[in-house]
Write a protein that holds these residues in place. Structure first.
Motif, short mmCIF file in Angstrom:
data_model
loop_
_atom_site.label_atom_id
_atom_site.label_comp_id
_atom_site.label_asym_id
_atom_site.label_seq_id
_atom_site.Cartn_x
_atom_site.Cartn_y
_atom_site.Cartn_z
N PHE A 123 1.14 -1.42 -0.01
CA PHE A 123 0.02 0.03 0.01
C PHE A 123 0.86 1.48 -0.01
CE2 PHE A 123 -2.60 2.85 2.93
CZ PHE A 123 -3.99 3.23 1.29
N ASP A 124 0.99 2.04 -0.88
CA ASP A 124 1.36 3.64 -1.11
C ASP A 124 0.59 4.92 -0.21
OD1 ASP A 124 -0.04 3.82 -3.35
OD2 ASP A 124 1.11 3.98 -4.45
N GLY A 125 -0.67 4.72 0.08
CA GLY A 125 -1.44 5.40 0.03
C GLY A 125 -2.32 5.26 -0.67
N THR A 126 -2.19 4.85 -1.88
CA THR A 126 -3.61 5.23 -3.00
C THR A 126 -3.80 4.47 -3.23
OG1 THR A 126 -2.59 7.77 -3.63
CG2 THR A 126 -4.14 6.26 -5.19
N VAL A 127 -2.97 3.22 -3.99
CA VAL A 127 -2.99 1.90 -4.92
C VAL A 127 -2.91 1.20 -3.36
CG1 VAL A 127 -2.20 0.26 -6.36
CG2 VAL A 127 -2.52 2.81 -6.75
N GLU A 128 -3.50 -0.33 -3.34
CA GLU A 128 -3.52 -1.21 -2.58
C GLU A 128 -3.46 -2.47 -3.26
OE1 GLU A 128 -6.01 -2.27 1.67
OE2 GLU A 128 -6.73 -2.03 -0.37
N ARG A 129 -2.47 -4.03 -3.02
CA ARG A 129 -2.92 -4.43 -2.90
C ARG A 129 -2.77 -5.91 -2.37
NH1 ARG A 129 1.37 -7.97 -4.76
NH2 ARG A 129 0.37 -9.36 -6.21
N TYR A 130 -3.76 -6.78 -1.85
CA TYR A 130 -4.55 -7.18 -1.04
C TYR A 130 -4.92 -8.29 -1.43
CZ TYR A 130 -9.09 -7.01 -2.04
OH TYR A 130 -10.50 -7.39 -1.85
N SER A 131 -4.93 -9.54 -0.73
CA SER A 131 -5.08 -10.51 -0.43
C SER A 131 -6.40 -12.05 0.16
CB SER A 131 -3.81 -11.92 0.05
OG SER A 131 -4.32 -12.81 -0.21
N HIS A 132 -6.99 -12.29 -0.76
CA HIS A 132 -8.70 -12.43 -0.20
C HIS A 132 -8.92 -13.71 -0.21
CE1 HIS A 132 -13.27 -10.52 -0.49
NE2 HIS A 132 -12.84 -10.84 0.60
N GLY B 125 -16.21 -24.00 3.76
CA GLY B 125 -14.63 -24.75 4.08
C GLY B 125 -14.62 -25.11 2.54
N HIS B 126 -14.67 -24.62 1.17
CA HIS B 126 -13.88 -24.79 0.19
C HIS B 126 -13.59 -23.21 -0.09
CE1 HIS B 126 -14.65 -28.92 -0.22
NE2 HIS B 126 -15.82 -28.25 -0.21
N PRO B 127 -12.88 -22.58 0.84
CA PRO B 127 -11.97 -21.13 0.56
C PRO B 127 -11.44 -21.02 -0.44
CG PRO B 127 -11.44 -21.72 2.04
CD PRO B 127 -12.49 -22.69 2.19
N ARG B 128 -11.80 -19.34 -1.73
CA ARG B 128 -10.58 -19.53 -2.23
C ARG B 128 -9.90 -18.62 -2.07
NH1 ARG B 128 -11.64 -16.11 -6.63
NH2 ARG B 128 -10.92 -16.22 -8.58
N ARG B 129 -8.62 -18.58 -2.67
CA ARG B 129 -8.24 -17.45 -2.50
C ARG B 129 -7.33 -16.50 -3.74
NH1 ARG B 129 -2.36 -16.14 -3.46
NH2 ARG B 129 -1.18 -14.46 -1.87
N SER B 130 -8.00 -15.37 -3.98
CA SER B 130 -7.48 -14.28 -4.73
C SER B 130 -7.05 -13.32 -4.36
CB SER B 130 -9.20 -13.95 -5.04
OG SER B 130 -9.75 -13.53 -4.07
N LEU B 131 -6.08 -12.56 -4.99
CA LEU B 131 -5.58 -11.44 -5.23
C LEU B 131 -5.77 -9.93 -6.35
CD1 LEU B 131 -1.82 -13.50 -6.26
CD2 LEU B 131 -3.18 -12.31 -3.88
N VAL C 46 -13.56 3.38 -5.40
CA VAL C 46 -11.99 2.33 -5.06
C VAL C 46 -12.62 1.24 -6.60
CG1 VAL C 46 -11.40 0.40 -4.23
CG2 VAL C 46 -12.20 2.40 -3.34
N ASP C 47 -11.61 1.36 -7.30
CA ASP C 47 -11.35 0.82 -8.43
C ASP C 47 -10.37 -0.52 -8.20
OD1 ASP C 47 -12.93 2.88 -10.70
OD2 ASP C 47 -11.11 4.01 -9.80
N PHE C 48 -11.04 -1.57 -9.13
CA PHE C 48 -11.09 -2.77 -8.03
C PHE C 48 -10.19 -3.69 -9.35
CE2 PHE C 48 -14.87 -3.19 -7.61
CZ PHE C 48 -14.83 -4.63 -8.43
#
Length: 319
Positions: free
Chosen positions: A47-56, A62-68, A80-82
């Motif tokens: 996170f640079d104050g404006t642009v963020e990368r996160y894992s979700h 019981g079958h969670p999926r990870r996304s970036l 917020v644009d994603f």
């Protein structure tokens, strides 16, 4: 030759909450496990104050999926644009925006725009239906929380319990990981069932005993990060006094031993306070009760974890 098609989805909800309060919930993903039923865990990567990368991590079945995801936050425009990085097929592109509009003092509108590029085929309609359902559920969840903005601080409870152990980290983490073996080792656990369809992703059903001996069931999803000594969890069936319960077990080694920490984050169900605690019970009593119950349960696990590590417990603290 595969054919791709761009699909655009839109959903809007009005909230009895100020636009600033609603935007703050959209902008901060850290508490989403408490606010959005389908969210298990979020973790900021950059996170640079404006642009963020996160894992979700999503999916409490019981079958969670990870996304970036990469997001651009514009507080001035309340937007917020994603965009998802490396989406799973048949989706080849996914993104959109959240936008908060002020309708009147104390009223705002949350607009979700989604675009999905999907390879046409038998699974395309299902993917679109699921994406639409997740988007609507997220917007409705944020609206519901925003409408409690005046009381939200009183409904949220976060705390840590920790223990200091003179010993190696590996057996301690193994004890926390092997939750199915807690019956007979952890005082309040009467039954424990674990299903692990994928390594490190667990569905757990516990029957716990209240202080008066009354049993109550809970169910949770756990995502384990052995290399980091961490296990994050989200209860899909929390304590009867709670709307949501999430947290983390962490084993933090240093040259002298390890510190084991259990963090609990909960959202109280204000409509259940008198039903669970009796007539006249208020929110402050509910906060104390939850802190005591979950703190006791956390300590009941931390104690045997220290014994399992083969060394005595040196100190125990609460925050």
């Amino acid at each position: 030759m595969s054919v791709e098609r761009v699909h655009r989805l839109s959903y809007a909800v009005d909230a009895a909450a100020p636009a600033g309060a609603l935007y703050a919930l959209v902008a901060d993903t850290a508490p989403w496990p408490l606010f959005l039923p389908d969210t298990v865990h979020t973790e900021r990567l950059d996170f640079d104050g404006t642009v963020e990368r996160y894992s979700h991590w999503t999916g409490t079945d019981g079958h969670p999926r990870r996304s970036l995801w990469r997001r651009a936050l514009d507080a001035g425009r309340r937007r917020v644009d994603f965009r998802e990085e490396r989406p799973a097929g048949p989706v080849t592109g996914a993104g959109g925006s959240w936008r908060v509009e002020e309708l009147a003092p104390g009223w705002s509108r949350l607009v979700l725009e989604q675009d999905l590029t999907v390879v046409e085929g038998p699974g395309a309609e299902r993917v679109l239906a699921e994406a639409g359902a997740r988007g609507r559920a997220a917007a409705d969840g944020l609206r519901a929380v925003a409408e409690r903005w005046r009381r939200l601080d009183g409904l949220l409870v976060s705390f840590e319990e920790s223990v200091r152990i003179q010993g190696p980290a590996e057996p301690v983490h193994a004890f926390l990981y092997e939750v199915g073996a807690w019956t007979g080792r952890v005082a309040h656990v009467a039954e424990a069932e674990v299903v692990e369809d994928r390594p490190g992703v667990q569905r757990v059903r516990l029957v716990s005993l209240a202080e008066d001996g009354t049993p109550y069931p809970t169910e949770e999803v756990r995502v384990c990060f052995p290399a980091a000594g961490r296990i994050v969890f989200k209860r899909s069936r929390p304590h009867p006094l709670l709307v949501a319960h999430a947290g983390e077990w962490s084993v933090e080694p240093d040259p002298a031993g390890v510190t084991v920490v259990c963090r609990n984050d909960v959202l109280l169900d204000e409509s259940a306070v008198e039903r669970v605690l009796g007539p006249g019970a208020d929110l402050e009593r509910a906060r104390r009760y939850v802190r005591e119950v979950l703190g006791r349960e956390s300590r009941a696990v931390l104690g045997p974890a220290g014994e399992y590590g083969g060394e005595p417990v040196r100190a125990l603290r609460s925050v």
